[in-house]
Design a protein around this motif. Structure first.
Motif, PDB file in Angstrom:
ATOM      1  N   GLN A   1      38.378  57.188  31.426  1.00  0.00           N
ATOM      2  CA  GLN A   1      39.060  56.956  30.127  1.00  0.00           C
ATOM      3  C   GLN A   1      39.379  58.005  29.274  1.00  0.00           C
ATOM      4  O   GLN A   1      38.685  59.257  29.565  1.00  0.00           O
ATOM      5  CB  GLN A   1      38.347  55.949  28.926  1.00  0.00           C
ATOM      6  CG  GLN A   1      37.075  56.390  28.986  1.00  0.00           C
ATOM      7  CD  GLN A   1      36.012  55.273  28.239  1.00  0.00           C
ATOM      8  OE1 GLN A   1      36.744  54.187  27.630  1.00  0.00           O
ATOM      9  NE2 GLN A   1      34.904  55.282  27.802  1.00  0.00           N
ATOM     10  N   SER A   2      40.057  57.940  28.203  1.00  0.00           N
ATOM     11  CA  SER A   2      40.415  59.139  27.323  1.00  0.00           C
ATOM     12  C   SER A   2      40.839  58.497  25.928  1.00  0.00           C
ATOM     13  O   SER A   2      41.041  57.597  25.783  1.00  0.00           O
ATOM     14  CB  SER A   2      41.447  60.061  27.964  1.00  0.00           C
ATOM     15  OG  SER A   2      42.787  59.362  28.034  1.00  0.00           O
ATOM     16  N   GLY A   3      40.900  59.283  24.896  1.00  0.00           N
ATOM     17  CA  GLY A   3      41.303  58.890  23.653  1.00  0.00           C
ATOM     18  C   GLY A   3      40.191  57.901  23.279  1.00  0.00           C
ATOM     19  O   GLY A   3      40.566  57.033  22.344  1.00  0.00           O
ATOM     20  N   GLY A   4      38.929  58.057  23.278  1.00  0.00           N
ATOM     21  CA  GLY A   4      38.047  57.139  22.890  1.00  0.00           C
ATOM     22  C   GLY A   4      38.111  55.782  23.332  1.00  0.00           C
ATOM     23  O   GLY A   4      37.963  55.013  22.579  1.00  0.00           O
ATOM     24  N   GLY A   5      38.811  55.606  24.810  1.00  0.00           N
ATOM     25  CA  GLY A   5      38.931  54.369  25.255  1.00  0.00           C
ATOM     26  C   GLY A   5      40.377  53.780  24.940  1.00  0.00           C
ATOM     27  O   GLY A   5      40.751  52.479  25.426  1.00  0.00           O
ATOM     28  N   LEU A   6      41.261  54.646  24.159  1.00  0.00           N
ATOM     29  CA  LEU A   6      42.650  54.109  24.085  1.00  0.00           C
ATOM     30  C   LEU A   6      43.256  53.872  25.211  1.00  0.00           C
ATOM     31  O   LEU A   6      44.197  52.861  25.674  1.00  0.00           O
ATOM     32  CB  LEU A   6      43.490  54.973  23.085  1.00  0.00           C
ATOM     33  CG  LEU A   6      42.894  54.678  21.602  1.00  0.00           C
ATOM     34  CD1 LEU A   6      43.422  55.717  20.640  1.00  0.00           C
ATOM     35  CD2 LEU A   6      42.677  53.499  21.090  1.00  0.00           C
TER      36      LEU A   6
ATOM     37  N   LEU B   1      47.013  61.661  27.420  1.00  0.00           N
ATOM     38  CA  LEU B   1      45.786  60.598  27.481  1.00  0.00           C
ATOM     39  C   LEU B   1      45.795  60.132  28.887  1.00  0.00           C
ATOM     40  O   LEU B   1      44.583  59.759  29.681  1.00  0.00           O
ATOM     41  CB  LEU B   1      45.761  59.615  26.328  1.00  0.00           C
ATOM     42  CG  LEU B   1      45.826  60.232  24.966  1.00  0.00           C
ATOM     43  CD1 LEU B   1      45.698  59.175  24.055  1.00  0.00           C
ATOM     44  CD2 LEU B   1      44.102  60.769  25.033  1.00  0.00           C
ATOM     45  N   ILE B   2      46.821  59.536  29.653  1.00  0.00           N
ATOM     46  CA  ILE B   2      46.992  59.047  30.962  1.00  0.00           C
ATOM     47  C   ILE B   2      46.425  60.194  31.821  1.00  0.00           C
ATOM     48  O   ILE B   2      45.613  59.693  32.895  1.00  0.00           O
ATOM     49  CB  ILE B   2      48.446  58.429  31.401  1.00  0.00           C
ATOM     50  CG1 ILE B   2      48.566  57.043  30.316  1.00  0.00           C
ATOM     51  CG2 ILE B   2      48.388  58.130  32.664  1.00  0.00           C
ATOM     52  CD1 ILE B   2      50.329  56.755  30.564  1.00  0.00           C
ATOM     53  N   ALA B   3      47.016  61.178  31.830  1.00  0.00           N
ATOM     54  CA  ALA B   3      46.506  62.343  32.843  1.00  0.00           C
ATOM     55  C   ALA B   3      45.001  62.502  32.602  1.00  0.00           C
ATOM     56  O   ALA B   3      44.405  62.950  33.578  1.00  0.00           O
ATOM     57  CB  ALA B   3      47.468  63.599  32.259  1.00  0.00           C
TER      58      ALA B   3
END
Length: 107
Positions: free
Chosen positions: A33-38, A70-72
């Motif tokens: 995950q990234s962006g705090g789970g976003l 964020l996907i990467a």
């Protein structure tokens, strides 16, 4: 000849364990995950992306580049976890014998 026969049995057993491990890797899921789970990405044990989940709050045209980053990042997180899991599996399968640098199994 007795030693050769024993060695062949060990090689065959290792091949069977490798086949089992590859089957297990296909069925294993690792989430990043990234962006705090976003943004969440799920990979199988071989590193192939299985799914992507994006929080609806990110789906704004002006945030396109952020979502792509964020996907990467989520993919990199999941890939690192999959590689660590694979290293642990290999260590247990080889009885702790270190493989030469750059020698990756099964891929």
């Amino acid at each position: 000849m007795k030693n050769l026969g024993e060695m062949m049995k060990q090689v065959q057993a290792m091949q069977e364990r490798m086949a089992e491990m590859q089957s297990k890797l296909d069925q294993t899921a690792v989430a990043g995950q990234s962006g705090g789970g976003l943004v969440k990405v799920t990979l199988n044990g071989k590193g192939a992306m299985v799914s992507v989940s994006i929080d609806p709050s990110l789906l704004k045209p002006e945030e396109k580049e952020i979502v792509e980053d964020l996907i990467a990042a989520a993919h990199a997180d999941a890939k690192g976890k999959a590689e660590a899991m694979m290293a642990d599996e290999m260590k247990s399968m080889t009885g702790g014998i270190a493989l030469p640098p750059g020698f990756k199994l099964p891929f």
